[in-house]
Scaffold this motif. Sequence first.
Motif, PDB file in Angstrom:
ATOM      1  N   ARG A  51     -44.395 -88.112  36.803  1.00  9.99           N
ATOM      2  CA  ARG A  51     -43.592 -89.180  37.412  1.00  9.99           C
ATOM      3  C   ARG A  51     -44.084 -89.480  38.822  1.00  9.99           C
ATOM      4  O   ARG A  51     -44.185 -90.640  39.228  1.00  9.99           O
ATOM      5  CB  ARG A  51     -42.117 -88.780  37.451  1.00  9.99           C
ATOM      6  CG  ARG A  51     -41.434 -88.864  36.105  1.00  9.99           C
ATOM      7  CD  ARG A  51     -39.974 -88.517  36.207  1.00  9.99           C
ATOM      8  NE  ARG A  51     -39.304 -89.414  37.142  1.00  9.99           N
ATOM      9  CZ  ARG A  51     -38.094 -89.203  37.620  1.00  9.99           C
ATOM     10  NH1 ARG A  51     -37.419 -88.132  37.279  1.00  9.99           N
ATOM     11  NH2 ARG A  51     -37.555 -90.052  38.450  1.00  9.99           N
TER      12      ARG A  51
ATOM     13  N   THR B 264     -47.080 -88.981  40.038  1.00 14.49           N
ATOM     14  CA  THR B 264     -48.382 -89.623  39.958  1.00 14.49           C
ATOM     15  C   THR B 264     -48.244 -91.096  39.588  1.00 14.49           C
ATOM     16  O   THR B 264     -48.882 -91.961  40.193  1.00 14.49           O
ATOM     17  CB  THR B 264     -49.284 -88.892  38.940  1.00 14.49           C
ATOM     18  OG1 THR B 264     -49.364 -87.519  39.315  1.00 14.49           O
ATOM     19  CG2 THR B 264     -50.669 -89.489  38.884  1.00 14.49           C
ATOM     20  N   LEU B 265     -47.395 -91.392  38.602  1.00 13.27           N
ATOM     21  CA  LEU B 265     -47.195 -92.793  38.207  1.00 13.27           C
ATOM     22  C   LEU B 265     -46.593 -93.613  39.332  1.00 13.27           C
ATOM     23  O   LEU B 265     -46.988 -94.755  39.564  1.00 13.27           O
ATOM     24  CB  LEU B 265     -46.306 -92.869  36.963  1.00 13.27           C
ATOM     25  CG  LEU B 265     -46.968 -92.447  35.655  1.00 13.27           C
ATOM     26  CD1 LEU B 265     -45.949 -92.433  34.519  1.00 13.27           C
ATOM     27  CD2 LEU B 265     -48.130 -93.368  35.321  1.00 13.27           C
ATOM     28  N   ARG B 266     -45.632 -93.029  40.046  1.00 15.90           N
ATOM     29  CA  ARG B 266     -45.020 -93.744  41.180  1.00 15.90           C
ATOM     30  C   ARG B 266     -46.061 -93.985  42.275  1.00 15.90           C
ATOM     31  O   ARG B 266     -46.089 -95.050  42.888  1.00 15.90           O
ATOM     32  CB  ARG B 266     -43.834 -92.963  41.731  1.00 15.90           C
ATOM     33  CG  ARG B 266     -42.606 -93.015  40.850  1.00 15.90           C
ATOM     34  CD  ARG B 266     -41.495 -92.145  41.405  1.00 15.90           C
ATOM     35  NE  ARG B 266     -41.073 -92.566  42.722  1.00 15.90           N
ATOM     36  CZ  ARG B 266     -40.072 -93.403  42.969  1.00 15.90           C
ATOM     37  NH1 ARG B 266     -39.389 -93.904  41.961  1.00 15.90           N
ATOM     38  NH2 ARG B 266     -39.755 -93.723  44.195  1.00 15.90           N
TER      39      ARG B 266
ATOM     40  N   TRP C 102     -49.321 -94.173  41.866  1.00 13.52           N
ATOM     41  CA  TRP C 102     -50.317 -95.112  41.346  1.00 13.52           C
ATOM     42  C   TRP C 102     -49.805 -96.550  41.417  1.00 13.52           C
ATOM     43  O   TRP C 102     -50.530 -97.460  41.786  1.00 13.52           O
ATOM     44  CB  TRP C 102     -50.650 -94.744  39.907  1.00 13.52           C
ATOM     45  CG  TRP C 102     -51.745 -95.589  39.322  1.00 13.52           C
ATOM     46  CD1 TRP C 102     -51.597 -96.745  38.619  1.00 13.52           C
ATOM     47  CD2 TRP C 102     -53.139 -95.358  39.408  1.00 13.52           C
ATOM     48  NE1 TRP C 102     -52.811 -97.236  38.259  1.00 13.52           N
ATOM     49  CE2 TRP C 102     -53.789 -96.400  38.732  1.00 13.52           C
ATOM     50  CE3 TRP C 102     -53.909 -94.362  39.988  1.00 13.52           C
ATOM     51  CZ2 TRP C 102     -55.166 -96.476  38.623  1.00 13.52           C
ATOM     52  CZ3 TRP C 102     -55.284 -94.446  39.874  1.00 13.52           C
ATOM     53  CH2 TRP C 102     -55.893 -95.496  39.200  1.00 13.52           C
ATOM     54  N   SER C 103     -48.526 -96.741  41.082  1.00 14.41           N
ATOM     55  CA  SER C 103     -47.955 -98.088  41.075  1.00 14.41           C
ATOM     56  C   SER C 103     -47.452 -98.518  42.449  1.00 14.41           C
ATOM     57  O   SER C 103     -47.047 -99.666  42.623  1.00 14.41           O
ATOM     58  CB  SER C 103     -46.817 -98.167  40.064  1.00 14.41           C
ATOM     59  OG  SER C 103     -45.733 -97.366  40.493  1.00 14.41           O
ATOM     60  N   GLY C 104     -47.441 -97.596  43.415  1.00 13.43           N
ATOM     61  CA  GLY C 104     -46.964 -97.944  44.750  1.00 13.43           C
ATOM     62  C   GLY C 104     -45.466 -97.811  44.904  1.00 13.43           C
ATOM     63  O   GLY C 104     -44.918 -98.101  45.959  1.00 13.43           O
ATOM     64  N   GLY C 105     -44.756 -97.355  43.882  1.00 13.26           N
ATOM     65  CA  GLY C 105     -43.296 -97.240  43.941  1.00 13.26           C
ATOM     66  C   GLY C 105     -42.802 -96.077  44.765  1.00 13.26           C
ATOM     67  O   GLY C 105     -41.640 -96.030  45.137  1.00 13.26           O
TER      68      GLY C 105
ATOM     69  N   SER D 187     -44.143 -95.136  47.693  1.00 16.00           N
ATOM     70  CA  SER D 187     -44.577 -95.267  49.078  1.00 16.00           C
ATOM     71  C   SER D 187     -43.381 -95.522  49.982  1.00 16.00           C
ATOM     72  O   SER D 187     -42.561 -96.374  49.710  1.00 16.00           O
ATOM     73  CB  SER D 187     -45.566 -96.426  49.189  1.00 16.00           C
ATOM     74  OG  SER D 187     -45.817 -96.716  50.533  1.00 16.00           O
TER      75      SER D 187
ATOM     76  N   GLU E  16     -43.099 -99.210  51.853  1.00 16.17           N
ATOM     77  CA  GLU E  16     -42.616-100.421  51.219  1.00 16.17           C
ATOM     78  C   GLU E  16     -41.141-100.610  51.512  1.00 16.17           C
ATOM     79  O   GLU E  16     -40.356 -99.670  51.453  1.00 16.17           O
ATOM     80  CB  GLU E  16     -42.786-100.347  49.704  1.00 16.17           C
ATOM     81  CG  GLU E  16     -44.221-100.381  49.265  1.00 16.17           C
ATOM     82  CD  GLU E  16     -44.308-100.325  47.756  1.00 16.17           C
ATOM     83  OE1 GLU E  16     -45.256 -99.728  47.269  1.00 16.17           O
ATOM     84  OE2 GLU E  16     -43.402-100.858  47.088  1.00 16.17           O
TER      85      GLU E  16
END
Length: 138
Positions: A85, A87-89, A91-94, A96, A99
């Motif tokens: 989870r 890593t996916l966050r 990778w998608s920038g979620g 960070s 933001e």
Amino acid sequence: MAAVLAPLGVALAAGAAVAFVGAVNPNEPGHYPACPFLLLTGLYCPGCGGLRTVYALVHGDPATALGLNPLVVLLIPALVLLWGRWTLRAWSGGGSTGEPGAAPAWRSVRPVYVWSALAVMIAFWIVRNLPFGEFLAP
């Protein structure tokens, strides 16, 4: 993309640690220090038997691993899921914090899950040291 470096670094460190435990048998005396809690109290902590559990899993022996420390065996898939989870966050920038409106990655786990995991760990710690929980001892 730089945000992905943190989870990849953790995966690299964890992989190196697992490879080391797989190569250096914890069943042989002198390779690893003894558990300080066990040395001081004579009681097993929740992690006692964890290195031997990882060694057994690396060598394809899940039955032995479950017998040594079932909590570690159950914890590994949960940690892999949380790492995935993260890593996916990343990778998608979620994940960070830069933001606007994005929650930090550490806030993606609900507190009820953290407290539940802590309660299970404490219960395991207590039960494995009681006479009827002897089967949970490494």
